[in-house]
Write a protein that holds these residues in place. Structure first.
Motif, mmCIF file in Angstrom:
data_model
loop_
_atom_site.group_PDB
_atom_site.id
_atom_site.type_symbol
_atom_site.label_atom_id
_atom_site.label_comp_id
_atom_site.label_asym_id
_atom_site.label_seq_id
_atom_site.Cartn_x
_atom_site.Cartn_y
_atom_site.Cartn_z
ATOM 1 N N UNK A 84 0.837 -1.201 0.000
ATOM 2 C CA UNK A 84 0.000 0.000 0.000
ATOM 3 C C UNK A 84 0.872 1.251 0.000
ATOM 4 N N UNK A 85 0.666 2.105 -0.982
ATOM 5 C CA UNK A 85 1.353 3.400 -1.006
ATOM 6 C C UNK A 85 0.743 4.258 0.096
ATOM 7 N N UNK A 86 1.565 4.672 1.035
ATOM 8 C CA UNK A 86 1.012 5.307 2.218
ATOM 9 C C UNK A 86 1.770 6.574 2.597
ATOM 10 N N UNK A 87 1.139 7.332 3.451
ATOM 11 C CA UNK A 87 1.750 8.522 4.027
ATOM 12 C C UNK A 87 1.160 8.718 5.419
ATOM 13 N N UNK A 88 1.864 9.436 6.246
ATOM 14 C CA UNK A 88 1.321 9.800 7.549
ATOM 15 C C UNK A 88 0.541 11.110 7.420
ATOM 16 N N UNK A 89 -0.521 11.238 8.219
ATOM 17 C CA UNK A 89 -1.357 12.424 8.154
ATOM 18 C C UNK A 89 -2.211 12.505 9.415
ATOM 19 N N UNK A 90 -2.698 13.693 9.697
ATOM 20 C CA UNK A 90 -3.584 13.878 10.847
ATOM 21 C C UNK A 90 -5.041 13.799 10.415
ATOM 22 N N UNK A 91 -5.914 13.551 11.368
ATOM 23 C CA UNK A 91 -7.347 13.582 11.129
ATOM 24 C C UNK A 91 -7.918 14.889 11.643
ATOM 25 N N UNK A 92 -8.630 15.603 10.778
ATOM 26 C CA UNK A 92 -9.297 16.822 11.212
ATOM 27 C C UNK A 92 -10.673 16.566 11.787
ATOM 28 N N UNK A 93 -11.179 15.355 11.637
ATOM 29 C CA UNK A 93 -12.490 14.981 12.165
ATOM 30 C C UNK A 93 -12.331 14.147 13.429
ATOM 31 N N UNK A 94 -13.368 14.118 14.240
ATOM 32 C CA UNK A 94 -13.353 13.295 15.442
ATOM 33 C C UNK A 94 -13.722 11.849 15.120
ATOM 34 N N UNK A 95 -13.257 10.913 15.939
ATOM 35 C CA UNK A 95 -13.524 9.487 15.718
ATOM 36 C C UNK A 95 -13.569 8.775 17.068
ATOM 37 N N UNK A 96 -14.161 7.577 17.077
ATOM 38 C CA UNK A 96 -14.174 6.757 18.296
ATOM 39 C C UNK A 96 -12.764 6.467 18.792
ATOM 40 N N UNK A 97 -11.807 6.409 17.879
ATOM 41 C CA UNK A 97 -10.418 6.144 18.258
ATOM 42 C C UNK A 97 -9.928 7.097 19.337
#
Length: 415
Positions: A349-362
């Motif tokens: 999988x071609x991937x990158x690190x990034x932040x989430x601007x939305x909220x999640x159960x995580x």
């Protein structure tokens, strides 16, 4: 690109299509928590969990859980999941992709005869989206002991939240203590355009942005719109317009750094809101989101200074900004991020690190255990709309990444 994946895109498509078909009439795709339509979706998921050979239950917080026993349950539980509820007129994939991918991991492990030492649990969290009670992440907060007790008395449509949790099969009065969860992973569509634009398969989420909401009240003076000279007005809307532009400028400056930042004036109320009256009062509500808390603190400081300057320039009164709610950023576990990076490499999988601007159960699981997430692309970055779309092959690849990560966690490869 053709890949030989250990996961089944066809099974994932069947799950997503099956849930998508369960929606409010004439409102695709609407399956709000605590409604009869949501309960029908839950019944459908129970059948899918059972068919996958999982031991299915509803916990006290109202979460649907499917358990795949491990050879050494004393080692604890590896947990995967997301949510099946939607916003009104929402999409087919927000949350649902994560539940389907998690379920596919359990099915693929069974297909290949892979036995884990840890228990594996697949979870559909209750009410991740803002519910009819005006609050969100009810199930993940409840599972982790972070749901405020006073929430249970909230009412909507003649129902209390306490009754709502009990009606879905939970036991709202009970207190949950889960100290067995050794790791939690969630797959989600990105809800933004970055992965699609960069032609990446997976985003490894470094942090879930903190969300701060700020109210600003601008008090001008009502006057006749036709007779009051332009140089003799105290127009609250003009001053408020300057504030909107200042918020945009401050946010763009902060967003130009290495960490995620966004700010939006999402609510705007004007009084008296008449065509022939100079606006007397405007109330703005700002939604600001930061991966790095220092960015949020800088934004708040610059906003306060900017408001003072706008008040001096326009002659209106602007109250100091009032913070309505303020949630801290939630970093994902560094050890799990390394495992997910390695799992992406193994899965191709071609991937990158990034932040989430939305909220999640995580974000709520991360307060009690090691937790992390991955994103898969969605078309145009669009979400919370009937047009929300994602390729099932991308979700299957994300599920393959999750499966590889689960195997690595099971072998103790998390520092």
């Amino acid at each position: 690109m053709t890949r030989n994946l250990p996961t089944s895109a066809a099974r994932i498509a069947e799950d997503i299509d099956g849930l998508a078909a369960i929606t409010e009439p004439e409102r695709p795709y609407t399956r709000r928590a605590f409604t009869p339509t949501f309960l029908k979706g839950r019944e459908w998921l129970v059948d899918r969990f059972d068919a996958a050979g999982l031991e299915t239950r509803i916990d006290a917080a109202g979460n649907l859980i499917g358990r795949r026993p491990g050879r050494r349950p004393d080692l604890g539980t590896i947990m995967l999941g997301s949510h099946s509820d939607t916003v009104p007129d929402g999409g087919r994939y927000d949350g649902i992709a994560g539940v389907s991918a998690a379920l596919e991991v359990a099915c693929a492990l069974a297909d290949q005869g892979i036995a884990l030492d840890h228990d594996l649990e697949i979870v559909d969290f209750l009410a991740e989206e803002v519910s009819i009670f005006g609050v969100s992440c009810i199930g993940s907060r409840g599972m982790t002991g972070q749901r405020p007790d006073e929430w249970l008395e909230r009412e909507a449509d003649g129902l209390t939240l306490k009754r709502g949790i009990n009606d879905v099969g939970g036991h709202a009065a009970a207190t949950l203590t889960r100290n067995d969860i050794v790791a939690f992973l969630e797959l989600h569509i990105e809800q933004g355009p970055v992965l699609e634009t960069e032609e990446r398969d997976v985003g490894v989420v470094t942090a879930i942005a903190g969300i701060t909401r700020i109210e600003i009240v601008v008090d001008g003076r009502a006057d006749h719109a036709g007779t009051t000279p332009m140089n003799g007005r105290k127009d609250a809307l003009v001053a408020a317009s300057w504030i909107v532009l200042a918020v945009e400028r401050f946010a763009r400056e902060l967003a130009s750094g290495e960490t995620h930042f966004a700010a939006t004036v999402g609510e705007f109320r004007m009084e008296p809101n008449a065509a022939n009256v100079v606006p007397a009062q405007v109330t703005l509500l700002i939604d600001a989101r930061a991966e790095d808390r220092t960015d949020m603190e800088r934004f708040l400081a610059e906003l306060s200074t900017g408001l003072e300057g706008i008040a001096d320039e326009t002659g209106v009164a602007i109250a100091p900004p009032r913070v309505i709610s303020d949630n801290m950023p939630t970093p994902c576990d560094p050890g799990l991020l390394s495992v997910l990076d390695a799992a992406c490499e193994t899965a191709g999988a071609r991937h990158r690190r990034m932040a989430s601007g939305a909220g999640h159960d995580t974000a709520w699981l991360a307060k009690v255990t090691k937790a992390a997430m991955i994103f898969v692309p969605c078309a145009g970055g669009r979400s919370h709309t009937p047009e929300e779309s994602a390729k099932v092959e991308d979700i299957a690849l994300g599920a393959a990444v999750l499966m590889e990560a689960v195997k690595r966690i099971d072998k103790g490869e998390v520092s």
